[in-house]
Design a protein around this motif. Structure first.
Motif, PDB file in Angstrom:
ATOM      1  N   ARG A 134       1.007  -1.354  -0.172  1.00 36.13           N
ATOM      2  CA  ARG A 134      -0.017   0.283   0.002  1.00 36.13           C
ATOM      3  C   ARG A 134       1.034   1.435   0.217  1.00 36.13           C
ATOM      4  NH1 ARG A 134      -2.979   0.932   4.327  1.00 36.13           N
ATOM      5  NH2 ARG A 134      -1.690   0.063   5.931  1.00 36.13           N
ATOM      6  N   PHE A 135       2.139   1.366   0.633  1.00 39.61           N
ATOM      7  CA  PHE A 135       2.801   2.693   0.634  1.00 39.61           C
ATOM      8  C   PHE A 135       4.156   2.420  -0.190  1.00 39.61           C
ATOM      9  CE2 PHE A 135       1.736   3.849   5.695  1.00 39.61           C
ATOM     10  CZ  PHE A 135       0.701   3.899   5.211  1.00 39.61           C
ATOM     11  N   ALA A 136       4.979   2.983  -0.535  1.00 42.09           N
ATOM     12  CA  ALA A 136       6.097   3.292  -1.684  1.00 42.09           C
ATOM     13  C   ALA A 136       6.820   4.376  -1.150  1.00 42.09           C
ATOM     14  CB  ALA A 136       5.839   3.850  -2.927  1.00 42.09           C
ATOM     15  N   ILE A 137       7.938   4.136  -0.402  1.00 46.65           N
ATOM     16  CA  ILE A 137       8.990   4.885  -0.895  1.00 46.65           C
ATOM     17  C   ILE A 137       9.854   5.504  -1.919  1.00 46.65           C
ATOM     18  CG2 ILE A 137      10.722   3.305   0.553  1.00 46.65           C
ATOM     19  CD1 ILE A 137      11.259   5.354   2.392  1.00 46.65           C
ATOM     20  N   SER A 138      10.027   6.184  -1.941  1.00 52.71           N
ATOM     21  CA  SER A 138      11.093   6.857  -2.542  1.00 52.71           C
ATOM     22  C   SER A 138      11.951   7.995  -2.758  1.00 52.71           C
ATOM     23  CB  SER A 138      10.083   7.246  -4.157  1.00 52.71           C
ATOM     24  OG  SER A 138       9.024   8.881  -4.213  1.00 52.71           O
ATOM     25  N   LEU A 159       6.763   9.191   0.633  1.00 51.08           N
ATOM     26  CA  LEU A 159       5.846   8.221   1.238  1.00 51.08           C
ATOM     27  C   LEU A 159       4.475   8.156   0.617  1.00 51.08           C
ATOM     28  CD1 LEU A 159       6.295   5.943   2.929  1.00 51.08           C
ATOM     29  CD2 LEU A 159       5.230   6.716   4.854  1.00 51.08           C
ATOM     30  N   GLN A 160       4.255   7.587  -0.648  1.00 54.22           N
ATOM     31  CA  GLN A 160       3.117   7.325  -1.210  1.00 54.22           C
ATOM     32  C   GLN A 160       2.549   6.208  -0.673  1.00 54.22           C
ATOM     33  OE1 GLN A 160       1.758   9.171  -3.949  1.00 54.22           O
ATOM     34  NE2 GLN A 160       0.268   8.352  -3.041  1.00 54.22           N
ATOM     35  N   MET A 161       1.477   6.957   0.019  1.00 49.51           N
ATOM     36  CA  MET A 161       0.308   5.821   1.006  1.00 49.51           C
ATOM     37  C   MET A 161      -0.831   5.524   0.116  1.00 49.51           C
ATOM     38  SD  MET A 161       0.985   7.482   4.668  1.00 49.51           S
ATOM     39  CE  MET A 161       0.321   9.219   4.645  1.00 49.51           C
ATOM     40  N   SER A 162      -0.834   5.172  -0.271  1.00 49.60           N
ATOM     41  CA  SER A 162      -2.282   4.721  -0.483  1.00 49.60           C
ATOM     42  C   SER A 162      -3.977   3.309   0.283  1.00 49.60           C
ATOM     43  CB  SER A 162      -2.164   3.687  -2.103  1.00 49.60           C
ATOM     44  OG  SER A 162      -1.416   4.653  -2.917  1.00 49.60           O
ATOM     45  N   ASN A 163      -4.777   3.698  -0.483  1.00 47.93           N
ATOM     46  CA  ASN A 163      -5.727   2.920   0.358  1.00 47.93           C
ATOM     47  C   ASN A 163      -5.708   3.255   2.109  1.00 47.93           C
ATOM     48  OD1 ASN A 163      -7.227   0.311   1.150  1.00 47.93           O
ATOM     49  ND2 ASN A 163      -6.144  -1.039   0.290  1.00 47.93           N
TER      50      ASN A 163
END
Length: 116
Positions: A69-73, A83-87
């Motif tokens: 659900r999350f992606a660090i970049s 930190l892209q946080m989804s759902n």
């Protein structure tokens, strides 16, 4: 010591998304790091690991609760991690902090509140 400034938090409904940013005031602070990480702390709870990124090779690590659900970049040129946080879920609520390994110095954080 360089400062880290978190931003991007807010109030969102469950299922929504937010993108957090963490910017460094120093060009070398992140580039000299072993890793950069995101942590969070809910009221009455201890600070917990969310995600990290190994600086040398970009390897990403996530807690089981946010995996998928999350992606660090990162944007190296801008000395910034994201930190892209989804759902998002209500249990994702808390103050989110970024830090440089070994994760002993903390900034102000940014508040994330997920309503059900």
């Amino acid at each position: 010591q360089a400062q880290l400034l978190e931003s991007g938090g807010g109030l969102v409904q469950a299922g929504g998304s937010l993108r957090l940013s963490c910017a460094s005031s120093s060009r070398t602070f992140m580039n000299d790091a072993v890793a950069m990480g995101w942590f969070r702390q809910a009221p009455g709870s201890e600070r917990e690991f969310v995600a990290s990124l190994r600086w040398s090779n970009g390897m990403e690590y996530y807690s089981d609760s946010v995996k998928g659900r999350f992606a660090i970049s990162r944007d190296i040129a801008k000395n910034t991690i994201f930190l892209q946080m989804s759902n998002l879920k209500p249990e994702d609520s808390g103050v989110y902090y970024c830090a440089r390994h070994p994760y002993v110095s903390w900034g102000q954080g940014t508040q994330v509140t997920v309503s059900s």
